[in-house]
Design an enzyme around this catalytic site. Structure first.
Site, PDB file in Angstrom:
ATOM      1  N   GLU A  44      29.053  34.876  39.470  1.00  0.00           N
ATOM      2  CA  GLU A  44      28.487  33.983  38.425  1.00  0.00           C
ATOM      3  C   GLU A  44      29.575  33.153  37.757  1.00  0.00           C
ATOM      4  O   GLU A  44      29.486  32.838  36.570  1.00  0.00           O
ATOM      5  CB  GLU A  44      27.747  34.790  37.356  1.00  0.00           C
ATOM      6  CG  GLU A  44      26.387  35.276  37.761  1.00  0.00           C
ATOM      7  CD  GLU A  44      25.448  34.175  38.199  1.00  0.00           C
ATOM      8  OE1 GLU A  44      25.574  33.054  37.689  1.00  0.00           O
ATOM      9  OE2 GLU A  44      24.617  34.443  39.076  1.00  0.00           O
TER      10      GLU A  44
HETATM   11  C1  LIG Z   1      29.302  40.647  45.862  1.00  0.00           C
HETATM   12  C2  LIG Z   1      29.177  39.173  45.635  1.00  0.00           C
HETATM   13  C3  LIG Z   1      27.951  38.634  45.323  1.00  0.00           C
HETATM   14  C4  LIG Z   1      27.812  37.252  45.148  1.00  0.00           C
HETATM   15  N1  LIG Z   1      26.564  36.713  44.939  1.00  0.00           N
HETATM   16  C5  LIG Z   1      26.412  35.363  45.002  1.00  0.00           C
HETATM   17  C6  LIG Z   1      25.118  34.771  45.036  1.00  0.00           C
HETATM   18  O1  LIG Z   1      24.102  35.439  44.948  1.00  0.00           O
HETATM   19  N2  LIG Z   1      25.037  33.425  45.160  1.00  0.00           N
HETATM   20  C7  LIG Z   1      26.135  32.626  45.269  1.00  0.00           C
HETATM   21  O2  LIG Z   1      25.988  31.423  45.391  1.00  0.00           O
HETATM   22  N3  LIG Z   1      27.392  33.156  45.238  1.00  0.00           N
HETATM   23  C8  LIG Z   1      27.550  34.498  45.110  1.00  0.00           C
HETATM   24  N4  LIG Z   1      28.805  35.048  45.098  1.00  0.00           N
HETATM   25  C9  LIG Z   1      29.955  34.177  45.106  1.00  0.00           C
HETATM   26  C10 LIG Z   1      30.713  34.205  43.774  1.00  0.00           C
HETATM   27  O3  LIG Z   1      29.954  33.593  42.771  1.00  0.00           O
HETATM   28  C11 LIG Z   1      32.079  33.542  44.012  1.00  0.00           C
HETATM   29  O4  LIG Z   1      32.836  34.453  44.798  1.00  0.00           O
HETATM   30  C12 LIG Z   1      32.804  33.220  42.730  1.00  0.00           C
HETATM   31  O5  LIG Z   1      32.132  32.211  42.021  1.00  0.00           O
HETATM   32  C13 LIG Z   1      34.238  32.749  42.980  1.00  0.00           C
HETATM   33  O6  LIG Z   1      34.305  31.828  44.039  1.00  0.00           O
HETATM   34  P1  LIG Z   1      35.358  32.077  45.233  1.00  0.00           P
HETATM   35  O7  LIG Z   1      35.177  33.482  45.686  1.00  0.00           O
HETATM   36  O8  LIG Z   1      35.187  31.010  46.239  1.00  0.00           O
HETATM   37  O9  LIG Z   1      36.764  31.957  44.557  1.00  0.00           O
HETATM   38  P2  LIG Z   1      37.581  30.603  44.346  1.00  0.00           P
HETATM   39  O10 LIG Z   1      36.716  29.561  43.779  1.00  0.00           O
HETATM   40  O11 LIG Z   1      38.305  30.299  45.608  1.00  0.00           O
HETATM   41  O12 LIG Z   1      38.610  31.044  43.233  1.00  0.00           O
HETATM   42  C14 LIG Z   1      39.806  31.820  43.539  1.00  0.00           C
HETATM   43  C15 LIG Z   1      40.601  32.024  42.240  1.00  0.00           C
HETATM   44  O13 LIG Z   1      41.001  30.744  41.717  1.00  0.00           O
HETATM   45  C16 LIG Z   1      40.590  30.599  40.367  1.00  0.00           C
HETATM   46  N5  LIG Z   1      40.237  29.192  40.139  1.00  0.00           N
HETATM   47  C17 LIG Z   1      39.395  28.424  40.866  1.00  0.00           C
HETATM   48  N6  LIG Z   1      39.307  27.196  40.336  1.00  0.00           N
HETATM   49  C18 LIG Z   1      40.092  27.174  39.245  1.00  0.00           C
HETATM   50  C19 LIG Z   1      40.402  26.201  38.252  1.00  0.00           C
HETATM   51  N7  LIG Z   1      39.850  24.995  38.270  1.00  0.00           N
HETATM   52  N8  LIG Z   1      41.259  26.548  37.255  1.00  0.00           N
HETATM   53  C20 LIG Z   1      41.798  27.784  37.205  1.00  0.00           C
HETATM   54  N9  LIG Z   1      41.526  28.743  38.101  1.00  0.00           N
HETATM   55  C21 LIG Z   1      40.692  28.455  39.116  1.00  0.00           C
HETATM   56  C22 LIG Z   1      39.401  31.536  40.223  1.00  0.00           C
HETATM   57  O14 LIG Z   1      39.227  31.959  38.863  1.00  0.00           O
HETATM   58  C23 LIG Z   1      39.786  32.685  41.131  1.00  0.00           C
HETATM   59  O15 LIG Z   1      40.607  33.582  40.434  1.00  0.00           O
HETATM   60  C24 LIG Z   1      28.955  36.424  45.236  1.00  0.00           C
HETATM   61  C25 LIG Z   1      30.211  36.991  45.524  1.00  0.00           C
HETATM   62  C26 LIG Z   1      30.321  38.334  45.744  1.00  0.00           C
HETATM   63  C27 LIG Z   1      31.674  38.883  46.115  1.00  0.00           C
END
Ligand SMILES: Cc1cc2nc3c(=O)[nH]c(=O)nc-3n(C[C@H](O)[C@H](O)[C@H](O)COP(=O)(O)OP(=O)(O)OC[C@H]3O[C@@H](n4cnc5c(N)ncnc54)[C@H](O)[C@@H]3O)c2cc1C
Length: 587
Positions: free
Chosen positions: A438
């Site tokens: 989220e």
């Molecule tokens: C078990 C599980 C259930 C999930 N359920 C859903 C679901 O139902 N629907 C759905 O759509 N998604 C879902 N997700 C996805 C989840 O919402 C994302 O994993 C999450 O939003 C982070 O995205 P990412 O993993 O691509 O990390 P990234 O976006 O690649 O981020 C990596 C790191 O960089 C940091 N970062 C990124 N951008 C910035 C910025 N601009 N400034 C500073 N720091 C930054 C982040 O805080 C993080 O620490 C789920 C994930 C998991 C693991």
């Protein structure tokens, strides 16, 4: 295995004594939601959670969801429990009676969310995203779509998902690649891959209603070209019956650290039929209806898991004997570990945070209802500003505290906490997703600092602080020391807010590097505000329930002496700036 007793007494205390927001009490439809009715609901909720859902936590952890011959199978016991869950009407608790819901306010449904998060987060997630999808459809879809899809979702026979994430886009949704091609009949053909989709596929419901963000062929790049589509797993015929399979398939399910009973799916959309929800290219706005409410619910997940971690740590501390406490002068036998000051401190840390959070959440639930249903638009808007300010705070603070509390719980159990038998390490693993999904907690903090704090010329935070200050005008000498401490920390919050606002103009990196600390400062001040409201009642009503109120006063005393002072150190570290961070050369 862990045990759990739903904290009904504390919940009812809040519902009976702290439901004093004038604007909330003016909402006509909630006048019938009497304390007796709520008590009945909570008692029934406690029964299903303690007896049926709690055992699913272990079952789901030991027998994770699997993908077998194209079918996603949930862990043993889930199907039977889900059948009972929907028969008893738990999916419909907060939904609109027009579609078969019970119309309960968030002040009640938040308690249920807490109980089920404590019992089994994996099981909860199957209905949680459905409620999120329901809210989004309810707010943004046409009547035709609402009539066709909502009754079955409310009933729990169909579930819902939120499909945002793709391999190349998590936080940055502007990068999304999923395409939507308009057809001559006004529907769209959706193609692309979504990953990490919670409850993306499973064997609990007859149909799954995916809410998918995608880019129409003629839409611009970036976030301005994103639209929202409803894509059912099975096409629904005009008479409401289930038709042919749509072009959605499950590529795989993730193997995860925790919430192993929850199906986290890779979904492939291959010319799947989709219906546009809300205006074209405004998909993110519509999706945010779902995400904002979801973020508060994720905060509540952290609260629920914290509560069960606390309850079990407390029981264990009353059984385990090790060492002698400082007050034991005899030579023989060891004391219960609850006699040790350090263990007592850990337990009180948990308790004071949990009860403060619950009271804060109850305040926020009232504000949410006011923002949606009060008849005066000005009052609605003001409440909506407070909800918007506090949403990232509740999401992040409660889930981060959930990590602290589950880690401390493991520490109290010692080696027995680290090994699997007691179920404590599972709480830590299950909670670990809550600061990530989220929108990560860092993204919540950035949203707070770069949007919410400066929106409307920074007026919202000023209004919020004024609201707290108004509540501090209490004519009770015994609360004075607490109020003095809170006032001191409000001054720090004021200084910190001004510093951040200035840095947003002069050094964005300074503001970015301070954002997590800022969120925590605001969160701790907000929790202290909630505690003051609890204290006010505790002193006023003291004679009517001495034992309960004495415990509240002592717990608040711990919070104000041991937790709230963290504010000062967050402020000092954050305002040291970011130059030394940005200049560092990582090799
Ligand atoms: C078990 C599980 C259930 C999930 N359920 C859903 C679901 O139902 N629907 C759905 O759509 N998604 C879902 N997700 C996805 C989840 O919402 C994302 O994993 C999450 O939003 C982070 O995205 P990412 O993993 O691509 O990390 P990234 O976006 O690649 O981020 C990596 C790191 O960089 C940091 N970062 C990124 N951008 C910035 C910025 N601009 N400034 C500073 N720091 C930054 C982040 O805080 C993080 O620490 C789920 C994930 C998991 C693991």
């Amino acid at each position: 295995m862990t045990t759990y007793n739903a904290p009904i007494e504390d919940m009812m205390f809040l519902y009976e004594k702290l439901r004093n927001n004038k604007n909330y009490n003016e909402i006509e439809k909630y006048k019938e939601v009497t304390p007796d009715l709520v008590k009945n609901i909570l008692e029934e909720a406690a029964k299903i959670n303690q007896n049926i859902i709690l055992p699913l936590a272990k079952s789901g952890d030991e027998n994770p969801t699997i993908l077998e011959n194209g079918i996603v199978r949930t862990p043993p016991g889930y199907k039977e429990a889900y059948k009972k869950f929907i028969e008893d009407g738990w999916t419909s608790l907060s939904c609109d009676p027009k579609y078969g819901g019970q119309g309960m306010p968030k002040t009640v449904s938040a308690f249920f969310d807490e109980m089920i998060s404590a019992s089994s987060l994996s099981f909860k997630l199957y209905s949680e995203l459905s409620i999120g999808a329901y809210n989004c459809i309810h707010h943004h879809a046409s009547d035709l779509i609402k009539d066709k899809f909502l009754p079955k979702m409310v009933e729990g026979k169909w579930s819902g998902t939120m499909c945002l994430t793709e391999p190349v886009c998590g936080t940055d949704l502007g990068l999304l690649k999923t395409k939507a091609v308009e057809q001559s009949d006004g529907t769209f053909k959706i193609s692309g891959q979504k990953i990490f989709i919670t409850s993306g596929d499973h064997d609990l419901t007859e149909n799954i209603i995916h809410l998918v963000i995608a880019r129409a062929s003629d839409s611009p790049t970036g976030t301005k070209g994103i639209s929202l589509f409803l894509v059912p797993k099975f096409i629904v015929n005009n008479d409401g019956s289930i038709g042919s399979r749509n072009g959605v398939s499950t590529g795989s399910i993730e193997s995860k650290m925790g919430i192993k009973g929850s199906a986290t799916c890779v979904l492939n959309f291959d010319n799947a039929v989709g219906y546009m929800i809300g205006p074209k290219n405004k998909g993110l706005n519509s999706m945010f209806t779902m995400m904002n409410l979801e973020r508060i619910v994720v905060g509540i997940q952290g609260l629920g898991i914290s509560e069960i971690a606390y309850q079990n740590s407390l029981s264990y501390s009353k059984e385990r004997k090790q060492g002698k406490s400082n007050n034991n002068k005899s030579n023989n036998s060891a004391d219960l570990i609850i006699e040790h000051a350090d263990i007592r401190k850990s337990l009180l840390n948990m308790k004071s945070i949990i009860e403060g959070e619950r009271a804060l959440c109850f305040w926020l639930s009232q504000q949410t209802e006011v923002s949606l249903y009060h008849k005066d638009v000005k009052i609605r808007r003001e409440a909506s500003d407070f909800v918007s300010l506090m949403t990232p705070v509740v999401k992040s603070l409660f889930t981060d505290m959930g990590m602290e509390i589950t880690s401390d719980a493991m520490q109290i159990y010692g080696g027995y906490g680290y090994t699997k038998d007691q179920g404590i390490e599972q709480l830590y693993r299950d909670n670990r997703i809550t600061p990530i999904y989220e929108g990560t907690n860092s993204i919540q903090a950035i949203d707070l600092v770069f949007r919410k704090l400066v929106n409307k010329n920074g007026d919202v935070i000023k209004k919020y602080i004024n609201l707290i200050k108004k509540d501090l005008k209490i004519n009770e000498e015994k609360i004075e020391p607490f109020i003095k401490k809170l006032n001191k920390n409000i001054e720090v919050l004021n200084k910190f807010s001004d510093w951040i606002k200035e840095k947003i103009k002069s050094s964005k990196d300074d503001a970015n590097a301070a954002s997590n600390e800022y969120l925590k400062v605001l969160g701790l001040v907000a929790t202290a505000h909630a505690w003051i409201k609890v204290l006010e009642v505790s002193y006023k009503d003291y004679e009517n329930n001495k034992k309960f109120y004495e415990e509240k006063i002592q717990t608040a005393n711990f919070f104000f002496n041991r937790v709230l002072p963290r504010v000062e150190s967050y402020y000092l570290t954050a305002t040291s700036g970011s130059k030394y961070i940005m200049d560092f050369k990582f090799n």
